[in-house]
Design an enzyme around this catalytic site. Structure first.
Site, PDB file in Angstrom:
ATOM      1  N   GLU A   1      24.730  65.431   8.104  1.00 31.07           N
ATOM      2  CA  GLU A   1      23.354  65.148   7.685  1.00 31.07           C
ATOM      3  C   GLU A   1      22.437  66.175   8.307  1.00 31.07           C
ATOM      4  O   GLU A   1      22.576  66.534   9.480  1.00 31.07           O
ATOM      5  CB  GLU A   1      22.850  63.764   8.153  1.00 31.07           C
ATOM      6  CG  GLU A   1      23.443  62.597   7.422  1.00 31.07           C
ATOM      7  CD  GLU A   1      22.886  61.258   7.917  1.00 31.07           C
ATOM      8  OE1 GLU A   1      21.753  61.194   8.460  1.00 31.07           O
ATOM      9  OE2 GLU A   1      23.615  60.266   7.771  1.00 31.07           O
TER      10      GLU A   1
ATOM     11  N   TYR B   1      18.563  66.417  13.090  1.00 31.11           N
ATOM     12  CA  TYR B   1      17.221  66.470  12.499  1.00 31.11           C
ATOM     13  C   TYR B   1      16.237  67.230  13.364  1.00 31.11           C
ATOM     14  O   TYR B   1      15.435  68.004  12.871  1.00 31.11           O
ATOM     15  CB  TYR B   1      16.692  65.042  12.244  1.00 31.11           C
ATOM     16  CG  TYR B   1      17.455  64.360  11.135  1.00 31.11           C
ATOM     17  CD1 TYR B   1      17.087  64.537   9.812  1.00 31.11           C
ATOM     18  CD2 TYR B   1      18.590  63.588  11.400  1.00 31.11           C
ATOM     19  CE1 TYR B   1      17.796  63.960   8.775  1.00 31.11           C
ATOM     20  CE2 TYR B   1      19.316  63.004  10.367  1.00 31.11           C
ATOM     21  CZ  TYR B   1      18.907  63.197   9.063  1.00 31.11           C
ATOM     22  OH  TYR B   1      19.627  62.635   8.045  1.00 31.11           O
TER      23      TYR B   1
ATOM     24  N   GLU C   1      26.810  57.655  13.210  1.00 27.34           N
ATOM     25  CA  GLU C   1      25.821  57.548  14.284  1.00 27.34           C
ATOM     26  C   GLU C   1      25.924  56.249  15.085  1.00 27.34           C
ATOM     27  O   GLU C   1      25.006  55.434  15.076  1.00 27.34           O
ATOM     28  CB  GLU C   1      24.405  57.682  13.716  1.00 27.34           C
ATOM     29  CG  GLU C   1      24.154  58.983  12.990  1.00 27.34           C
ATOM     30  CD  GLU C   1      22.673  59.204  12.671  1.00 27.34           C
ATOM     31  OE1 GLU C   1      21.865  58.271  12.849  1.00 27.34           O
ATOM     32  OE2 GLU C   1      22.336  60.322  12.256  1.00 27.34           O
TER      33      GLU C   1
ATOM     34  N   ASN D   1      25.211  64.993  12.737  1.00 25.91           N
ATOM     35  CA  ASN D   1      23.924  64.802  12.066  1.00 25.91           C
ATOM     36  C   ASN D   1      22.834  65.367  12.959  1.00 25.91           C
ATOM     37  O   ASN D   1      22.776  65.055  14.155  1.00 25.91           O
ATOM     38  CB  ASN D   1      23.639  63.314  11.834  1.00 25.91           C
ATOM     39  CG  ASN D   1      24.580  62.692  10.811  1.00 25.91           C
ATOM     40  OD1 ASN D   1      25.390  63.385  10.196  1.00 25.91           O
ATOM     41  ND2 ASN D   1      24.471  61.393  10.623  1.00 25.91           N
TER      42      ASN D   1
ATOM     43  N   ARG E   1      28.983  62.781   0.215  1.00 29.41           N
ATOM     44  CA  ARG E   1      29.215  61.827   1.304  1.00 29.41           C
ATOM     45  C   ARG E   1      28.447  60.538   1.003  1.00 29.41           C
ATOM     46  O   ARG E   1      27.224  60.555   0.909  1.00 29.41           O
ATOM     47  CB  ARG E   1      28.728  62.424   2.625  1.00 29.41           C
ATOM     48  CG  ARG E   1      28.791  61.483   3.822  1.00 29.41           C
ATOM     49  CD  ARG E   1      28.331  62.212   5.092  1.00 29.41           C
ATOM     50  NE  ARG E   1      28.432  61.374   6.268  1.00 29.41           N
ATOM     51  CZ  ARG E   1      27.394  60.791   6.875  1.00 29.41           C
ATOM     52  NH1 ARG E   1      26.166  60.961   6.421  1.00 29.41           N
ATOM     53  NH2 ARG E   1      27.573  60.046   7.948  1.00 29.41           N
TER      54      ARG E   1
ATOM     55  N   HIS F   1      28.048  52.604   7.763  1.00 32.40           N
ATOM     56  CA  HIS F   1      26.699  53.170   7.872  1.00 32.40           C
ATOM     57  C   HIS F   1      25.737  51.988   8.037  1.00 32.40           C
ATOM     58  O   HIS F   1      24.856  51.761   7.220  1.00 32.40           O
ATOM     59  CB  HIS F   1      26.371  54.045   6.659  1.00 32.40           C
ATOM     60  CG  HIS F   1      25.290  55.057   6.904  1.00 32.40           C
ATOM     61  ND1 HIS F   1      25.453  56.412   6.684  1.00 32.40           N
ATOM     62  CD2 HIS F   1      24.017  54.913   7.361  1.00 32.40           C
ATOM     63  CE1 HIS F   1      24.327  57.061   6.979  1.00 32.40           C
ATOM     64  NE2 HIS F   1      23.432  56.167   7.392  1.00 32.40           N
TER      65      HIS F   1
HETATM   66  C1  PNW Z   1      19.928  58.944  10.250  1.00 36.91           C
HETATM   67  N1  PNW Z   1      16.381  58.339  15.640  1.00 36.91           N
HETATM   68  O1  PNW Z   1      19.193  57.968  10.910  1.00 36.91           O
HETATM   69  C2  PNW Z   1      20.808  58.136   9.310  1.00 36.91           C
HETATM   70  O2  PNW Z   1      22.171  58.443   9.365  1.00 36.91           O
HETATM   71  C3  PNW Z   1      20.292  58.071   7.914  1.00 36.91           C
HETATM   72  O3  PNW Z   1      20.748  56.887   7.323  1.00 36.91           O
HETATM   73  C4  PNW Z   1      18.790  58.179   7.912  1.00 36.91           C
HETATM   74  O4  PNW Z   1      18.204  57.919   6.668  1.00 36.91           O
HETATM   75  C5  PNW Z   1      18.441  59.581   8.406  1.00 36.91           C
HETATM   76  O5  PNW Z   1      19.037  59.833   9.672  1.00 36.91           O
HETATM   77  C6  PNW Z   1      16.944  59.851   8.508  1.00 36.91           C
HETATM   78  O6  PNW Z   1      16.344  58.980   9.425  1.00 36.91           O
HETATM   79  C7  PNW Z   1      18.489  58.157  12.075  1.00 36.91           C
HETATM   80  O7  PNW Z   1      15.352  57.628  15.766  1.00 36.91           O
HETATM   81  C8  PNW Z   1      17.468  57.264  12.318  1.00 36.91           C
HETATM   82  O8  PNW Z   1      16.795  59.072  16.565  1.00 36.91           O
HETATM   83  C9  PNW Z   1      16.760  57.322  13.496  1.00 36.91           C
HETATM   84  C10 PNW Z   1      17.101  58.280  14.444  1.00 36.91           C
HETATM   85  C11 PNW Z   1      18.132  59.167  14.202  1.00 36.91           C
HETATM   86  C12 PNW Z   1      18.821  59.105  13.013  1.00 36.91           C
END
Ligand code: PNW
Length: 460
Positions: free
Chosen positions: A365, A298, A167, A296, A78, A122
């Site tokens: 992601e 995290y 996002e 995505n 991707r 992006h």
């Molecule tokens: C995503 N938050 O970004 C992006 O899709 C990527 O480009 C990035 O490198 C990756 O996650 C890691 O950060 C985010 O603050 C950035 O909630 C910030 C947030 C969430 C996703």
């Protein structure tokens, strides 16, 4: 090794990157500045004054990077197409040299037996379009649809999966409300307009892609669906979580999948906007059918009754959601200070599977920033990343077992790269990049992932 957690045959094993974060070559072959080129030059916006001018120099090292992907055994990759690289001012004819780069990339991937999965946006809006009003301005959505058509004409015979936006929550609310991302504006009402115009851009692009692409193409959208939990069962905490869910998730999910705006979102933002920028017919356009949803994930979000902890910074959350207190989830944290909580991924996937029956899901992601360390032999160790990825893949496996139609997993990220406001100080890659020499060294996590792919699952 015993393969205790086997994934379905045909499961897509991928890794993800984004143009501004890896390509560099910012002023080459006719590329013009995006909002991130501009923003990263504003003192204090990106740590250490870092920019994406050189990044991981992928623009010049693409063949070497595809060779790495082949060694890993990826089935899918991707990447994102840099809008200012293929249509410099965001208007008018395509720039052939820019399109040629993505043609060569897609060809190299196909040669290596890897499916190209392309994201159209992006976060690198051409600076000229920001100067014309950016995402709060309706015309940006029309410009995006034209760009989508031009990319589909040039790459439609090679790209297997098309993702319109990555996002949109971050693009709208980090870009226009908290201002920690480009273009760095702090106007919550403008952020709500931006969110709608991103939805509209998505819907118009889906129509443009359908018209331009050969029929088997898969068209998708990637959301950072917030795994939001109330701190307790107390009604005030449950209401707080609902507000975050409305403007974090349903502001995109409801228009795209159901052609409507959430009623509670309209109430929660009543002091900021009357939503009159949503024109007749917009929601029908936004809800053009997609073939899958990218997710995505995290870290989870825990919401409690307000007031929020004072941070001294403008909030990304507009209206009533801005009065919610966000509490860190307990447990270990990554180098981003983000809590590690694999259950959140299970929660998001099972929720979406229940709410969107018939829509296949892709984890587009998932990953973690950690410092790594090299031993004298040069091997790069990142045990926390291996543990994070293993636990999250196990959560995906558990969600599939519970009936979620998850077709693939793309870890973030293939390479260490420009981590937005954190610059090069946070490393998400499974391949270490020495940004002085541009030398690539697969970390332990890369070797681990290659084994998972080869075995089609996780050992236990
Ligand atoms: C995503 N938050 O970004 C992006 O899709 C990527 O480009 C990035 O490198 C990756 O996650 C890691 O950060 C985010 O603050 C950035 O909630 C910030 C947030 C969430 C996703």
């Amino acid at each position: 090794m015993n393969i205790a957690l086997k994934f379905p045959a045909g499961f897509r094993w991928g890794a993800a990157t984004a143009a501004y974060q890896i390509e560099g070559a910012a002023a080459e072959d006719g590329r013009t500045p995006s909002i991130w080129d501009t923003f990263s030059r504003v003192p204090g916006r990106v740590r250490n004054g870092d920019t994406g001018d050189i990044a991981a120099d992928h623009y010049h090292r693409m063949p070497e990077d595809v060779a790495l992907m082949r060694e890993l055994g990826l089935t899918d990759y991707r990447f994102s197409i840099g809008w200012p690289r293929v249509q410099p001012t965001g208007r008018g004819p395509a720039l052939q040299k820019g399109l040629d780069f993505y043609r060569r990339l897609a060809d190299a991937l196909l040669d290596a037996g890897i499916r190209p999965v392309a994201t159209l946006y992006h976060w690198d809006l051409p600076q000229e379009l920001e100067e014309a009003g950016g995402w709060p301005h309706r015309d940006t959505a029309e410009r995006f649809a034209e760009y989508a058509a031009l990319a589909a004409d040039a790459l439609g015979d090679r790209v297997v999966t098309w993702t319109t936006l990555n996002e949109p929550w971050c693009a709208a609310f980090l870009g226009y409300s908290s201002g920690v991302h480009a273009p760095g504006r702090t106007d919550p009402a403008a952020a709500l307009r931006a969110a709608h115009h991103l939805n509209l851009a998505h819907g118009r692009a889906v129509a443009a892609l359908r018209a331009a692409l050969p029929t088997p193409a898969e068209i998708s959208l990637t959301l950072n669906v917030h795994a939001v939990r109330p701190l307790s069962d107390a009604p005030a905490d449950v209401a707080a979580a609902r507000r975050i869910d409305a403007v974090g998730n349903r502001i995109f999910l409801d228009p795209v999948f159901h052609g409507r705006l959430p009623a509670d979102l309209i109430e929660d933002t009543a002091g900021l906007t009357d939503w009159s920028f949503v024109h007749d017919g917009d929601l029908r356009a936004v809800s053009a059918p997609v073939d899958s949803l990218g997710v995505n994930y995290y870290s989870p979000t825990v919401a409690a009754a307000g007031p929020p902890e004072p941070s001294g910074e403008p909030s990304p959350w507009p209206g009533a959601a801005g009065r919610v207190r966000l509490v860190p989830a307990p447990g270990p944290r990554t180098a981003m200070d983000w809590p590690v909580d694999a259950d959140g991924l299970y929660e998001v996937l099972t929720r979406l599977s229940g709410e969107l029956p018939g829509t296949p899901l892709l984890v587009t992601e998932n990953g973690a920033a950690y410092d790594d360390y090299a031993d004298p032999s040069g091997a790069v160790h990142d045990p926390e990343r291996v543990a994070y990825l293993d636990a999250h893949l196990a959560a995906v496996h558990r969600a599939i077992g519970a009936g979620a139609d998850v077709r693939g997993y793309f870890l973030w990220s293939l390479l260490d790269n420009f981590e937005w406001a954190y610059g090069y100080g946070r490393r998400f890659g499974i391949v270490h990049v020495d940004f002085a020499s541009q030398r690539r060294t697969p970390k332990d996590s890369a070797h681990w992932y290659a084994g998972v792919i080869a075995r089609g699952g996780l050992g236990r």
